[in-house]
Scaffold this motif. Structure first.
Motif, PDB file in Angstrom:
ATOM      1  N   LEU A  51       5.632  -2.572   4.284  1.00 51.26           N
ATOM      2  CA  LEU A  51       4.247  -3.032   4.287  1.00 51.26           C
ATOM      3  C   LEU A  51       4.142  -4.316   5.107  1.00 51.26           C
ATOM      4  N   GLU A  52       2.962  -4.576   5.674  1.00 54.64           N
ATOM      5  CA  GLU A  52       2.775  -5.816   6.435  1.00 54.64           C
ATOM      6  C   GLU A  52       1.315  -6.217   6.404  1.00 54.64           C
ATOM      7  N   THR A  53       1.073  -7.530   6.485  1.00 43.17           N
ATOM      8  CA  THR A  53      -0.275  -8.097   6.533  1.00 43.17           C
ATOM      9  C   THR A  53      -0.265  -9.316   7.428  1.00 43.17           C
ATOM     10  N   LEU A  54      -1.204  -9.325   8.389  1.00 36.87           N
ATOM     11  CA  LEU A  54      -1.350 -10.474   9.285  1.00 36.87           C
ATOM     12  C   LEU A  54      -2.843 -10.754   9.450  1.00 36.87           C
ATOM     13  N   HIS A 107       3.079 -11.474   6.787  1.00 36.54           N
ATOM     14  CA  HIS A 107       3.669 -11.180   5.478  1.00 36.54           C
ATOM     15  C   HIS A 107       4.264  -9.764   5.522  1.00 36.54           C
ATOM     16  N   LEU A 108       5.591  -9.674   5.388  1.00 36.23           N
ATOM     17  CA  LEU A 108       6.296  -8.397   5.471  1.00 36.23           C
ATOM     18  C   LEU A 108       6.900  -8.038   4.125  1.00 36.23           C
ATOM     19  N   THR A 109       6.890  -6.756   3.852  1.00 38.54           N
ATOM     20  CA  THR A 109       7.651  -6.212   2.719  1.00 38.54           C
ATOM     21  C   THR A 109       8.704  -5.296   3.312  1.00 38.54           C
ATOM     22  N   ILE A 110       9.976  -5.662   3.166  1.00 33.34           N
ATOM     23  CA  ILE A 110      11.054  -4.922   3.812  1.00 33.34           C
ATOM     24  C   ILE A 110      11.821  -4.114   2.773  1.00 33.34           C
ATOM     25  N   ALA A 111      12.396  -3.012   3.258  1.00 30.07           N
ATOM     26  CA  ALA A 111      13.189  -2.139   2.392  1.00 30.07           C
ATOM     27  C   ALA A 111      14.632  -2.654   2.339  1.00 30.07           C
ATOM     28  N   GLY A 116      15.609  -1.222  -3.034  1.00 32.29           N
ATOM     29  CA  GLY A 116      14.554  -2.114  -3.500  1.00 32.29           C
ATOM     30  C   GLY A 116      13.750  -2.684  -2.335  1.00 32.29           C
ATOM     31  N   ARG A 117      12.812  -3.556  -2.662  1.00 29.63           N
ATOM     32  CA  ARG A 117      11.958  -4.160  -1.645  1.00 29.63           C
ATOM     33  C   ARG A 117      11.964  -5.671  -1.792  1.00 29.63           C
ATOM     34  N   GLU A 118      11.868  -6.326  -0.649  1.00 31.23           N
ATOM     35  CA  GLU A 118      11.863  -7.779  -0.625  1.00 31.23           C
ATOM     36  C   GLU A 118      10.689  -8.268   0.223  1.00 31.23           C
ATOM     37  N   VAL A 119      10.187  -9.441  -0.128  1.00 32.50           N
ATOM     38  CA  VAL A 119       9.076 -10.053   0.606  1.00 32.50           C
ATOM     39  C   VAL A 119       9.647 -11.042   1.609  1.00 32.50           C
ATOM     40  N   LEU A 120       9.162 -10.947   2.849  1.00 31.98           N
ATOM     41  CA  LEU A 120       9.634 -11.830   3.917  1.00 31.98           C
ATOM     42  C   LEU A 120       8.425 -12.312   4.716  1.00 31.98           C
ATOM     43  N   ASP A 121       8.242 -13.623   4.837  1.00 30.77           N
ATOM     44  CA  ASP A 121       7.159 -14.211   5.627  1.00 30.77           C
ATOM     45  C   ASP A 121       7.728 -14.731   6.945  1.00 30.77           C
ATOM     46  N   VAL A 122       7.139 -14.249   8.046  1.00 29.90           N
ATOM     47  CA  VAL A 122       7.563 -14.670   9.381  1.00 29.90           C
ATOM     48  C   VAL A 122       6.440 -15.515   9.969  1.00 29.90           C
TER      49      VAL A 122
END
Length: 397
Positions: A51-54, A107-111, A116-122
């Motif tokens: 998932l991603e949001t910008l 805002h990224l949600t990576i596999a 599982g899933r992790e949240v990563l902000d770039v």
């Protein structure tokens, strides 16, 4: 041994995280206020993104619009295959000076490896753009291209008697937004009756920038047959291709009834319109003479007689104009004749019904002309009948 493996795994994770980059790319240019600046937001990612949001930040310093849908593709960067994200933005500075865009956060949600899933902000660092003042005193209007299309329903210098000209002007500009386009110009002359249709503004998105269209429409009707000229209208704008100020123009047009010139160059016979005018002048002179005689006898009775004669139906030219416009089935001419009729009654202190032109205005300016039946003859008869009913009521009271 276990500690070394854990440390190696941690370094791998940190290295992957650092590989995720986001940048705001702007062209190396020197835009003026109001000029479109193409901005590209580019992300380069190694992780599997679920998932991603910008969100592009708004500001009081600029307007912006996204030109196309986000692009995702695989691309080799420095020998590595990466997932590349791009978003194209058209930015419009509102004033001169230093313009700052950003920072931005993707805002990224990576596999994860274990499912599982992790949240990563770039994060993308802010960039600055130096904006020059608009090179003219007019409101900023900068575009790659601007055209003016002037459409006329009939030849404007050869109108038939009682005919109305419909003028439609279409402005098209590439590389600007609707609110940067100029306001509708006023077309007013002492000898002209002018009605305006609602303005239409619209913007379509294209890969190279938005394309804006503005449509203005006027219904023009001369009060007299004497010819005139509608002056041109200048529209200054900045050409972003040649980097120069230019002027688009709504051209001047001659305006008037063809019969006016024909009446001045005819044969020895007088046209019927001139005969009628001469008869009207003679009648007016006769009435004026009678008024002078009576006013010499007594000023008060002369004034009363003058008012009575002016209110007389025989001396009301506006009634004839109403019936003539109704027979021609020209709603704009009928609107002008109705205004003259109502103005005469107000000047003489005669009663005027409220909303007398409501039905006629609805017929002229309806969103779908012709959707509601309208009979000009019935409108005129009702208008005159309404006046007689009000007059008779006042006499009885």
């Amino acid at each position: 041994m276990v500690i070394r493996l854990a440390l190696l795994f941690f370094l791998i994770i940190v290295g992957c995280a650092r590989a995720e980059t986001l940048r705001v790319l702007v062209p190396d240019s020197h835009p003026v206020a109001g000029e479109m600046v193409g901005v590209t937001i580019r992300g380069e990612y190694t992780q599997r993104i679920a998932l991603e949001t910008l969100t592009f930040p708004g500001s009081d310093d600029y307007d912006w619009v996204q030109l196309a849908r986000d692009s995702w593709r695989d691309e080799r960067v420095d020998g590595r295959t990466m997932k590349v994200f791009e978003r194209r933005i058209a930015l419009f500075p509102r004033s001169s000076g230093t313009l700052t865009v950003g920072p931005l956060v993707h805002h990224l949600t990576i596999a994860g490896r274990n499912g599982g899933r992790e949240v990563l902000d770039v994060r993308a660092e802010p960039v600055t753009i130096q904006v020059a003042p608009f090179p003219a005193a007019s409101a900023p209007l900068a575009a790659r291209m601007l055209t003016v299309e002037d459409q006329l329903s009939v030849p404007p210098g050869e109108l038939r008697d009682g005919e109305t000209l419909i003028r439609r002007v279409t402005l098209r500009a590439a590389g600007t937004l609707a609110h940067f386009m100029p306001p509708r110009p006023e077309i007013r002359q002492p000898w002209l009756v002018s009605f305006t249709a609602p303005e239409a503004r619209g913007t379509k998105l294209a890969p190279e920038g938005p394309v804006t269209t503005v449509i203005w429409e006027w219904h023009l009707h001369p009060k007299t047959g004497e010819p005139g000229v509608l002056p041109p209208v200048a529209i200054p704008w900045f050409d972003t291709v040649s980097r120069q100020m230019k002027t688009a123009e709504i051209p001047a047009i001659p305006f008037g009834y063809a019969s006016f010139a024909a009446n001045r160059t005819g044969s020895g016979e007088f046209p019927a319109s001139e005969v009628a005018t001469a008869a009207g002048v003679f009648s007016a002179g006769l009435v004026t003479g009678l008024l002078a005689i009576f006013s010499a006898a007594t000023l008060r009775r002369g004034r009363e007689l003058k008012q009575v004669l002016k209110r007389s139906l025989l001396l009301d030219p506006s009634r004839k104009a109403l019936r003539a416009a109704a027979r021609q089935d020209d709603l704009m001419a009928l609107r002008s004749a109705t205004e003259d009729y109502l103005l005469r009654r107000r000047t003489l202190g005669l009663p005027v019904a409220e909303g007398a032109t409501a039905d006629l205005d609805r017929a002229i300016y309806a969103a779908h002309p012709g959707s509601q039946p309208f009979d000009p003859g019935s409108f005129v008869r009702d208008l005159l009948r309404r006046k007689r009913r009000r007059s008779s009521k006042q006499t009885i009271s």
